[in-house]
Design a protein around this motif. Structure first.
Motif, short mmCIF file in Angstrom:
data_model
loop_
_atom_site.label_atom_id
_atom_site.label_comp_id
_atom_site.label_asym_id
_atom_site.label_seq_id
_atom_site.Cartn_x
_atom_site.Cartn_y
_atom_site.Cartn_z
N SER A 338 -6.21 9.25 3.55
CA SER A 338 -6.30 9.90 2.33
C SER A 338 -4.85 9.63 1.54
O SER A 338 -4.02 9.10 2.22
CB SER A 338 -6.16 11.44 2.38
N VAL A 339 -4.83 10.23 0.39
CA VAL A 339 -3.47 10.13 -0.20
C VAL A 339 -2.36 10.51 0.32
O VAL A 339 -1.14 10.04 0.71
CB VAL A 339 -3.56 10.60 -1.75
N GLU A 340 -2.67 11.88 1.05
CA GLU A 340 -1.44 12.50 1.90
C GLU A 340 -1.01 11.69 3.13
O GLU A 340 0.06 11.72 3.43
CB GLU A 340 -2.10 13.91 2.31
N VAL A 341 -1.94 11.31 3.88
CA VAL A 341 -1.97 10.50 4.95
C VAL A 341 -1.08 9.25 4.87
O VAL A 341 -0.32 8.75 5.42
CB VAL A 341 -2.95 10.24 5.65
N LEU A 342 -1.47 8.49 3.64
CA LEU A 342 -0.91 6.97 3.25
C LEU A 342 0.38 7.42 2.76
O LEU A 342 1.04 6.49 2.92
CB LEU A 342 -1.68 6.49 1.97
N ASN A 343 0.86 8.42 2.13
CA ASN A 343 2.16 8.77 1.58
C ASN A 343 3.08 8.94 2.82
O ASN A 343 4.36 8.86 2.42
CB ASN A 343 1.85 9.89 0.67
N LYS A 344 2.73 9.36 3.92
CA LYS A 344 3.52 9.49 5.16
C LYS A 344 3.75 8.30 5.82
O LYS A 344 4.53 8.35 6.74
CB LYS A 344 2.67 10.57 6.01
N MET A 345 3.23 7.22 5.49
CA MET A 345 3.71 5.91 6.17
C MET A 345 4.81 5.41 5.89
O MET A 345 4.86 4.41 4.74
CB MET A 345 2.32 4.80 5.92
N GLU A 346 5.86 5.56 6.15
CA GLU A 346 7.26 5.31 5.63
C GLU A 346 7.79 3.98 6.06
O GLU A 346 8.33 3.07 5.08
CB GLU A 346 8.22 6.43 6.02
N VAL A 347 7.24 3.71 7.38
CA VAL A 347 7.60 2.15 7.82
C VAL A 347 6.86 1.13 7.01
O VAL A 347 7.38 0.13 6.65
CB VAL A 347 7.44 2.18 9.35
N LEU A 348 5.66 1.47 6.77
CA LEU A 348 4.77 0.56 6.17
C LEU A 348 5.05 0.47 4.65
O LEU A 348 5.15 -0.60 4.31
CB LEU A 348 3.31 0.72 6.47
N HIS A 349 5.50 1.53 3.94
CA HIS A 349 6.00 1.26 2.84
C HIS A 349 7.24 0.56 2.68
O HIS A 349 7.44 -0.34 1.82
CB HIS A 349 6.40 2.79 2.35
N ALA A 350 8.07 0.70 3.46
CA ALA A 350 9.48 -0.10 3.58
C ALA A 350 9.17 -1.55 3.70
O ALA A 350 9.84 -2.51 3.08
CB ALA A 350 10.29 0.37 4.60
N ILE A 351 8.27 -2.05 4.35
CA ILE A 351 7.67 -3.37 4.81
C ILE A 351 7.02 -3.91 3.56
O ILE A 351 7.46 -4.96 3.07
CB ILE A 351 6.68 -3.43 6.01
N ILE A 352 6.19 -3.19 2.93
CA ILE A 352 5.78 -3.67 1.59
C ILE A 352 6.57 -3.97 0.73
O ILE A 352 6.66 -5.01 -0.03
CB ILE A 352 4.70 -2.73 1.39
N THR A 353 7.59 -3.09 0.74
CA THR A 353 8.48 -3.07 -0.51
C THR A 353 9.51 -4.20 -0.45
O THR A 353 9.95 -4.84 -1.20
CB THR A 353 9.61 -1.70 -0.54
N GLU A 354 10.05 -4.66 0.91
CA GLU A 354 10.85 -5.69 1.26
C GLU A 354 10.15 -6.92 1.00
O GLU A 354 10.66 -7.77 0.68
CB GLU A 354 11.43 -5.45 2.86
N ALA A 355 8.82 -6.98 1.37
CA ALA A 355 8.19 -8.23 1.18
C ALA A 355 8.25 -8.35 -0.49
O ALA A 355 8.22 -9.57 -0.79
CB ALA A 355 6.65 -8.04 1.69
N LEU A 356 7.86 -7.29 -1.31
CA LEU A 356 7.83 -7.38 -2.70
C LEU A 356 9.35 -7.87 -3.19
O LEU A 356 9.48 -8.45 -4.08
CB LEU A 356 7.50 -6.25 -3.28
N ARG A 357 10.48 -7.45 -2.53
CA ARG A 357 11.78 -7.88 -3.04
C ARG A 357 12.12 -9.22 -2.81
O ARG A 357 12.26 -9.97 -3.69
CB ARG A 357 12.55 -7.05 -2.17
N LEU A 358 11.62 -9.69 -1.46
CA LEU A 358 11.75 -11.39 -1.32
C LEU A 358 10.70 -12.33 -2.33
O LEU A 358 11.07 -13.25 -2.48
CB LEU A 358 11.73 -11.31 0.21
N PHE A 359 9.57 -11.72 -2.35
CA PHE A 359 8.60 -12.61 -3.14
C PHE A 359 7.68 -11.68 -4.06
O PHE A 359 6.61 -11.65 -3.95
CB PHE A 359 7.56 -13.25 -2.09
#
Length: 495
Positions: A338-359
Motif C-alpha cells: 500500500s502507499v503506507e508500506v511503500l513509504n516505509k521503504m527507505e533503502v529502496l527509496h535512496a537507491i532509486i534517488t541515487e540512480a536518478l541522480r547519476l542518470f
C-alpha cells in the motif's frame, strides 16, 4: 569627487588652461569609470563559440552533454553559446541556478522553449496556451496526483506488476529496460488512460504512442516541424490518438461510469478563472493524457532500469539491504503493498534517488529569460544574463559536479540519508525531478510506481547481470541506458 565644482572652476580659467584642465578631467573620469567597471556586476557571461554561427548547433545536435562539458571546461559554471540568431546561456550547478528554479513565469518562461512539444501534446494545452491557462491546467494535474488519488492508483500498480511477472518462466534472460517499459505502459494505460484502453485498445494505443515518442528527436527541439519521416509519423499518430480518445470519452460520458483513473479526473475538470468556467473538451483531455504519459513513462521505465542495474552491480552493499527491507516489511504487513508500506521503504527509496541522480532521463531543463537577472558563481564571479536568452539547467551535468556531491561519479545511495544528506547542503543540488516553481508534480507517483515494481521483483526473483553495465545514450533527447540483458531465477522470499 565634486565634478560639478571642478567644472565650474575650470570655466574661470583662461582658454588655454581651460582646455588642458578639461582634457585632464576627461582622462581622470575615464580612468575612474574603467576602474569602477571592473568592480561592477553588470557583466555578461563569457561566450563559448566553437565554430562561428553554427558551432553550437553542431555540438547540440551531436549531444548536449558534450557541449556542456566543453563549455564548462573552457568557461566555467556560466557561459553563453551563440546559436544562429539565438543566445543560449547555460547555468551549471546550484550556485548559479537559483533564479532559474525560483523565478515566476513573467521572469522565466517555459512556453517559448517548450513549444516543440506542441505537435505531440496538441493545440490548446500546456505549452500552446498563455501562462494563466497553463496554470489552471497544471492544477488539473496536481489534483490528480494528490495523496488521496495515489491511494487508488497503487492497487493497479500491484495487479499489473503481479500479472506481468507471473508470465515469466522459472528462469530466463531478458533485456531489462524493454521489459520494464512494457510493464510501465501497462500500468500507465490503466491508471492514466483508463480501463477501456487497457482492456480493448492497448496494443493500438501503444503502437501510436511509440510513433509519437520516436518523433521527439534532438533536432525536434530546434525544428519541430522539419519535414522528416519521424515527424510525419508523429503527426499521423497524434491524429489517430485524438480520434480514439474522443470515442472513449464520449462512451464514458454516455455510460455515466465513474472510474478511478486520470481520464475520469480530466473529464470532470472545470476551468475556474478562464474560458468562462467551462469543462475540459475532448481535444484538451487527449493532450493532457499524452503529456502525462510522456512525463511519466520515460522517467519510470528508465529509472527503474538503472535502479536494477545498480543493485545487481552492488549486490552485497545495496541489493542485500533492499531485500532485507522487503523481508522486514513482509513480517510486519504480510504481502500488502500500500502507499503506507511503500513509504516505509527507505533503502529502496535512496537507491532509486541515487540512480536518478547519476542518470536523470531529462538531461536539460529550459526557460526563456523574460527579464535580465544576475548570478554569482561558486568562485564569486558575477554575471548578468540578458533578457531574451534561452536558459539551460542540467540535472545530468550538475549532479556530477564535485563541489555539489562527494565522489559524484560513485553510486552511494546513503548520500541521501542521515547523517550525510548531501542534497540538503545547498538548495537545488538534486534536481532529478526539477525543482522550485515547476518541480515535477508526478514525483510521488513515480516513486510509488517504481517501488511497487521492484518490491514485486525482489520478493519473487534473484537477478544477475549478463552483459556489462550499460552506457547512457546521451545522443537521445530523453536519456536511457543502452541494451543490457539480465538473468532472472524465480524464488519465493523467505521472511
Amino acid at each position: 569627487m565634486d565634478f560639478i565644482g571642478l567644472s565650474e572652476g575650470l570655466q574661470q580659467l583662461p582658454a588655454p588652461l581651460f582646455y588642458v584642465g578639461a582634457t585632464v578631467l576627461l582622462l581622470v573620469s575615464l580612468l575612474i569609470l574603467r576602474v569602477a567597471s571592473n568592480h561592477m556586476t553588470f557583466k555578461a557571461p563569457p561566450v563559448y563559440e566553437p565554430i562561428p554561427f553554427v558551432g553550437g548547433l553542431i555540438k547540440f545536435v551531436q549531444g548536449p552533454m558534450r557541449l556542456m562539458s566543453d563549455g564548462y571546461r573552457s568557461k566555467g559554471e556560466v557561459f553563453t553559446v551563440p546559436l544562429a540568431h539565438k543566445k543560449m546561456t547555460f547555468l551549471l550547478g546550484p550556485h548559479v541556478s537559483a533564479h532559474f528554479f525560483k523565478a515566476n513565469d513573467d521572469e522565466m518562461s517555459q512556453q517559448e522553449v517548450y513549444e516543440f512539444n506542441v505537435p505531440t501534446f496538441g493545440k490548446g494545452v500546456v505549452f500552446d496556451v498563455d501562462h494563466k491557462v497553463r496554470a489552471e491546467q497544471f492544477q488539473f494535474f496536481a489534483a490528480a496526483l494528490k495523496t488521496a488519488k495515489l491511494h487508488t492508483y497503487v492497487p493497479y500498480f500491484v495487479s499489473e506488476a503481479t500479472e506481468f511477472f507471473g508470465k515469466w518462466d522459472q528462469q530466463g534472460v531478458v533485456e531489462l529496460q524493454t521489459e520494464l517499459s512494457h510493464l510501465i505502459i501497462l500500468t500507465a494505460s490503466r491508471t492514466l488512460m483508463g480501463r477501456e484502453v487497457r482492456e480493448n485498445m492497448f496494443r493500438q494505443v501503444t503502437d501510436l504512442y511509440h510513433d509519437l515518442d520516436m518523433g521527439m528527436l534532438p533536432i525536434s527541439v530546434m525544428f519541430p516541424y522539419l519535414p522528416i519521416e519521424a515527424h510525419r509519423k508523429r503527426d499521423r499518430a497524434r491524429e489517430e490518438l485524438s480520434k480514439i480518445f474522443a470515442k472513449v470519452i464520449q462512451a464514458r460520458k454516455a455510460s455515466g461510469a465513474q472510474e478511478n483513473d486520470l481520464l475520469q479526473h480530466f473529464i470532470e475538470s472545470r476551468y475556474r478563472t478562464v474560458y468562462n468556467g467551462r469543462m475540459t473538451n475532448e481535444e484538451e483531455i487527449t493532450g493532457f493524457l499524452i503529456a502525462t504519459l510522456f512525463a511519466g513513462q520515460h522517467t519510470s521505465s528508465i529509472t527503474s532500469s538503472w535502479t536494477g542495474y545498480f543493485m545487481m552491480t552492488h549486490k552485497e552493499k545495496w541489493m542485500k539491504p533492499a531485500i532485507e527491507e522487503q523481508k522486514r516489511l513482509m513480517r510486519e504487513h504480510g504481502e500488502e503493498l500500500s502507499v503506507e508500506v511503500l513509504n516505509k521503504m527507505e533503502v529502496l527509496h535512496a537507491i532509486i534517488t541515487e540512480a536518478l541522480r547519476l542518470f536523470p532521463p531529462l538531461i536539460m531543463l529550459l526557460r526563456k529569460a523574460k527579464t535580465s537577472f544576475s548570478v554569482t558563481t561558486s568562485k564569486g564571479q558575477q554575471y548578468v544574463v540578458p533578457k531574451g536568452h534561452i536558459i539551460f539547467a542540467s540535472p545530468a551535468f550538475s549532479h556530477r559536479l564535485a563541489g555539489v556531491f562527494e565522489r559524484p561519479d560513485e553510486f552511494e545511495p546513503d548520500r541521501f540519508q542521515a547523517p550525510r544528506e548531501e542534497d540538503k547542503r545547498r538548495p537545488f543540488s538534486f534536481i532529478g525531478f526539477g525543482a522550485g516553481r515547476h518541480g515535477c508534480m508526478g514525483s510521488n507517483f513515480a516513486y510509488l510506481q517504481i517501488k511497487t515494481i521492484w518490491s514485486v521483483m525482489l520478493r519473487n526473483f534473484d537477478f544477475e547481470m549478463v552483459d556489462p553495465f550499460p552506457q547512457a545514450q546521451y545522443n537521445s533527447l530523453v536519456v536511457g541506458p543502452g541494451p543490457c540483458r539480465v538473468k532472472y531465477m524465480r524464488r519465493k522470499l523467505k521472511v
